[in-house]
Write a protein that holds these residues in place. Sequence first.
Motif, PDB file in Angstrom:
ATOM      1  N   MET A   1       6.316  17.850   8.696  1.00  0.00           N
ATOM      2  CA  MET A   1       6.208  16.479   8.179  1.00  0.00           C
ATOM      3  C   MET A   1       6.262  16.490   6.650  1.00  0.00           C
ATOM      4  O   MET A   1       5.693  17.385   6.021  1.00  0.00           O
ATOM      5  CB  MET A   1       4.895  15.876   8.683  1.00  0.00           C
ATOM      6  CG  MET A   1       4.775  14.399   8.453  1.00  0.00           C
ATOM      7  SD  MET A   1       6.015  13.459   9.353  1.00  0.00           S
ATOM      8  CE  MET A   1       6.181  12.012   8.323  1.00  0.00           C
ATOM      9  N   PHE A   2       6.923  15.539   6.086  1.00  0.00           N
ATOM     10  CA  PHE A   2       7.103  15.376   4.639  1.00  0.00           C
ATOM     11  C   PHE A   2       7.931  16.505   4.009  1.00  0.00           C
ATOM     12  O   PHE A   2       7.907  16.696   2.802  1.00  0.00           O
ATOM     13  CB  PHE A   2       5.758  15.226   3.907  1.00  0.00           C
ATOM     14  CG  PHE A   2       4.959  14.048   4.407  1.00  0.00           C
ATOM     15  CD1 PHE A   2       5.499  12.773   4.408  1.00  0.00           C
ATOM     16  CD2 PHE A   2       3.667  14.208   4.906  1.00  0.00           C
ATOM     17  CE1 PHE A   2       4.780  11.684   4.888  1.00  0.00           C
ATOM     18  CE2 PHE A   2       2.942  13.125   5.381  1.00  0.00           C
ATOM     19  CZ  PHE A   2       3.502  11.865   5.373  1.00  0.00           C
ATOM     20  N   GLU A   3       8.664  17.260   4.847  1.00  0.00           N
ATOM     21  CA  GLU A   3       9.486  18.341   4.308  1.00  0.00           C
ATOM     22  C   GLU A   3      10.815  17.805   3.771  1.00  0.00           C
ATOM     23  O   GLU A   3      11.322  18.287   2.768  1.00  0.00           O
ATOM     24  CB  GLU A   3       9.744  19.349   5.438  1.00  0.00           C
ATOM     25  CG  GLU A   3      10.308  20.666   4.972  1.00  0.00           C
ATOM     26  CD  GLU A   3      10.596  21.605   6.155  1.00  0.00           C
ATOM     27  OE1 GLU A   3       9.877  21.554   7.170  1.00  0.00           O
ATOM     28  OE2 GLU A   3      11.565  22.367   6.041  1.00  0.00           O
ATOM     29  N   ARG A   4      11.389  16.811   4.467  1.00  0.00           N
ATOM     30  CA  ARG A   4      12.689  16.286   4.020  1.00  0.00           C
ATOM     31  C   ARG A   4      12.576  14.815   3.703  1.00  0.00           C
ATOM     32  O   ARG A   4      12.090  14.023   4.510  1.00  0.00           O
ATOM     33  CB  ARG A   4      13.740  16.485   5.122  1.00  0.00           C
ATOM     34  CG  ARG A   4      14.186  17.933   5.218  1.00  0.00           C
ATOM     35  CD  ARG A   4      15.083  18.133   6.405  1.00  0.00           C
ATOM     36  NE  ARG A   4      16.343  17.401   6.327  1.00  0.00           N
ATOM     37  CZ  ARG A   4      17.175  17.280   7.369  1.00  0.00           C
ATOM     38  NH1 ARG A   4      16.868  17.822   8.542  1.00  0.00           N
ATOM     39  NH2 ARG A   4      18.300  16.619   7.240  1.00  0.00           N
ATOM     40  N   SER A   5      13.022  14.454   2.510  1.00  0.00           N
ATOM     41  CA  SER A   5      12.956  13.040   2.133  1.00  0.00           C
ATOM     42  C   SER A   5      14.345  12.521   1.780  1.00  0.00           C
ATOM     43  O   SER A   5      15.264  13.306   1.498  1.00  0.00           O
ATOM     44  CB  SER A   5      12.007  12.844   0.947  1.00  0.00           C
ATOM     45  OG  SER A   5      12.571  13.417  -0.205  1.00  0.00           O
ATOM     46  N   GLN A   6      14.471  11.204   1.814  1.00  0.00           N
ATOM     47  CA  GLN A   6      15.762  10.574   1.486  1.00  0.00           C
ATOM     48  C   GLN A   6      15.483   9.159   1.000  1.00  0.00           C
ATOM     49  O   GLN A   6      14.671   8.445   1.602  1.00  0.00           O
ATOM     50  CB  GLN A   6      16.608  10.543   2.763  1.00  0.00           C
ATOM     51  CG  GLN A   6      17.878   9.790   2.668  1.00  0.00           C
ATOM     52  CD  GLN A   6      19.097  10.710   2.569  1.00  0.00           C
ATOM     53  OE1 GLN A   6      19.096  11.804   3.129  1.00  0.00           O
ATOM     54  NE2 GLN A   6      20.096  10.272   1.856  1.00  0.00           N
ATOM     55  N   ASP A   7      16.153   8.761  -0.069  1.00  0.00           N
ATOM     56  CA  ASP A   7      16.038   7.374  -0.548  1.00  0.00           C
ATOM     57  C   ASP A   7      17.138   6.530   0.071  1.00  0.00           C
ATOM     58  O   ASP A   7      18.270   6.995   0.195  1.00  0.00           O
ATOM     59  CB  ASP A   7      16.179   7.321  -2.072  1.00  0.00           C
ATOM     60  CG  ASP A   7      14.944   7.859  -2.779  1.00  0.00           C
ATOM     61  OD1 ASP A   7      13.968   8.208  -2.085  1.00  0.00           O
ATOM     62  OD2 ASP A   7      14.961   7.944  -4.020  1.00  0.00           O
ATOM     63  N   TRP A   8      16.809   5.306   0.448  1.00  0.00           N
ATOM     64  CA  TRP A   8      17.800   4.391   1.022  1.00  0.00           C
ATOM     65  C   TRP A   8      17.710   3.056   0.303  1.00  0.00           C
ATOM     66  O   TRP A   8      16.611   2.575   0.040  1.00  0.00           O
ATOM     67  CB  TRP A   8      17.522   4.124   2.511  1.00  0.00           C
ATOM     68  CG  TRP A   8      17.408   5.335   3.361  1.00  0.00           C
ATOM     69  CD1 TRP A   8      16.257   5.965   3.708  1.00  0.00           C
ATOM     70  CD2 TRP A   8      18.473   6.063   3.986  1.00  0.00           C
ATOM     71  NE1 TRP A   8      16.538   7.048   4.517  1.00  0.00           N
ATOM     72  CE2 TRP A   8      17.888   7.129   4.702  1.00  0.00           C
ATOM     73  CE3 TRP A   8      19.864   5.914   4.009  1.00  0.00           C
ATOM     74  CZ2 TRP A   8      18.639   8.047   5.436  1.00  0.00           C
ATOM     75  CZ3 TRP A   8      20.607   6.825   4.747  1.00  0.00           C
ATOM     76  CH2 TRP A   8      20.003   7.876   5.449  1.00  0.00           C
ATOM     77  N   ASP A   9      18.882   2.470   0.054  1.00  0.00           N
ATOM     78  CA  ASP A   9      18.908   1.126  -0.520  1.00  0.00           C
ATOM     79  C   ASP A   9      19.046   0.148   0.645  1.00  0.00           C
ATOM     80  O   ASP A   9      20.116   0.042   1.244  1.00  0.00           O
ATOM     81  CB  ASP A   9      20.089   1.006  -1.493  1.00  0.00           C
ATOM     82  CG  ASP A   9      20.183  -0.397  -2.072  1.00  0.00           C
ATOM     83  OD1 ASP A   9      19.163  -1.116  -2.027  1.00  0.00           O
ATOM     84  OD2 ASP A   9      21.279  -0.777  -2.538  1.00  0.00           O
ATOM     85  N   MET A  10      17.984  -0.541   0.950  1.00  0.00           N
ATOM     86  CA  MET A  10      17.962  -1.398   2.138  1.00  0.00           C
ATOM     87  C   MET A  10      17.951  -2.873   1.729  1.00  0.00           C
ATOM     88  O   MET A  10      17.452  -3.224   0.662  1.00  0.00           O
ATOM     89  CB  MET A  10      16.722  -1.091   2.984  1.00  0.00           C
ATOM     90  CG  MET A  10      16.674   0.337   3.509  1.00  0.00           C
ATOM     91  SD  MET A  10      17.976   0.684   4.703  1.00  0.00           S
ATOM     92  CE  MET A  10      17.243   0.018   6.196  1.00  0.00           C
ATOM     93  N   PRO A  11      18.487  -3.745   2.603  1.00  0.00           N
ATOM     94  CA  PRO A  11      18.476  -5.178   2.269  1.00  0.00           C
ATOM     95  C   PRO A  11      17.036  -5.689   2.094  1.00  0.00           C
ATOM     96  O   PRO A  11      16.119  -5.211   2.773  1.00  0.00           O
ATOM     97  CB  PRO A  11      19.107  -5.829   3.509  1.00  0.00           C
ATOM     98  CG  PRO A  11      19.797  -4.736   4.241  1.00  0.00           C
ATOM     99  CD  PRO A  11      19.078  -3.474   3.916  1.00  0.00           C
TER     100      PRO A  11
END
Length: 416
Positions: A217-227
């Motif tokens: 858990m919390f090993e892989r992160s990703q930013d997303w631009d969401m509506p």
Amino acid sequence: KRNVLIIGAGGVAHVAAHKCAQNNILLGDIHIASRTLSKCQAIIASIKQKGSQCGPGRLQAHALDAMDVEATKALIRATKSQIVINVGSPFLNMSVLAACIETGAAYLDTAIHEDPDKVCEAPPWYENHEWKRREACRQAGVTAILGVGFDPGVVNAYGRYALDTYFDSVDSIDIIDINAGGHGRYFATNFDPEINFREFTSTVWSWEKSQWKANAMFERSQDWDMPVVGTNTTYLTGHDELHSMSKNLGVPNIRFWMGFGDHYINVFTVLKNLGLLSEKPVRTAEGLEVVPLKVVKAVLPDPASLAPNYTGKTCIGDLVKGKKNGKPHEVLIYNICDHEQSYAEVGSQAISYTAGVPVVAAAMLIADGAWDIRRMANVEELDPKPFIELMNRIGLVTRIRDSRGDRVLQPHDESA
Ligand code: NDP
């Protein structure tokens, strides 16, 4: 008209009961059963206070231990319930399913079965429990729709709909779940802390290159631009729907990402590293035996108490990437739900609202025949169009963002 028995009287049951009452003409009598009778009675009082019951159906509360299959069967028969909405804790699934198979009632739930003794099972979990009863459902002609909340549930339907409508081949489905709302408390979980923490303390499984991949858990992160909610940081998380979608959709990469703020992660990490999220009993110097996780649960705010002060919105959706006419193509199918609007309508926050509306939509589709399949299925195996259309009408509007822009998704108006 089909009578409905709702099992559980927590946050999701509260929304489901309100929505059944709003659609009472189709669904008939509404029975709510949980261990604690007063919680069922409080839901009924809240429906009456909102004045949302349309139609002549009865509303009735019952005390029930749903681990007791015989007692559950007796209640299904006594109430002449034809549809059981199981929104109790996930430990109840197999008992309630057994009661449905033996009485012929349709079965719906919103979470995969969990064994209280096992924190981490081998994927795909549905094979360990629910799918073992698939043949029994078929033989009994019982409709059982598994995991029909928002995630799992609506996101499975979004994946299926995208595959059917916009692509020749799909390479990846990223399910993105962001709660950009705030409840104003120092730290709280949005639903039962025991269930919530179990989700984050075990191995994170994702479906990558057509096989299971394990992460912490919390090993892989990703930013997303969401509506609407903007750019948010999410973390790879294990989730129920991956277990069935990996089997049913033939897509090589299916991942689940949940948004967490730094504050949540800090508090969670401290609790975990101190051993306070452990389910194993410890003995104090005074000889008192306590389960740390139960103590943490006892001191945290009751998730239901967060609803009145919750502000902001959730955004949950599927980012689907693949090929159309030989060219790369992507669509985001999503829903925005507002905490304050949910509270004004039914007295709940958006997390409960987004899980409670779909399960009632599924009950309505069983009642009108569209999903009365007389066998067991996960949501992505069913026609997503009537489901998305019905939810558009009863409180959860689906939107799509693609190269043509951002619009409400009306399945019958869309073309490839
Ligand atoms: P709560 O913890 O608020 O409520 C659970 C209810 O189950 C309680 O009312 C409890 O009863 C009841 N219960 C527990 N054991 C028994 C038993 N043996 N017999 C009868 N009733 C029992 O949970 P939520 O409402 O937040 O969640 C309900 C379900 O929905 C969970 O499975 C959860 O994982 C799932 N969920 C799914 C989502 C989705 O999008 N798919 C999102 C959110 C939740 P009592 O209080 O009377 O003791």
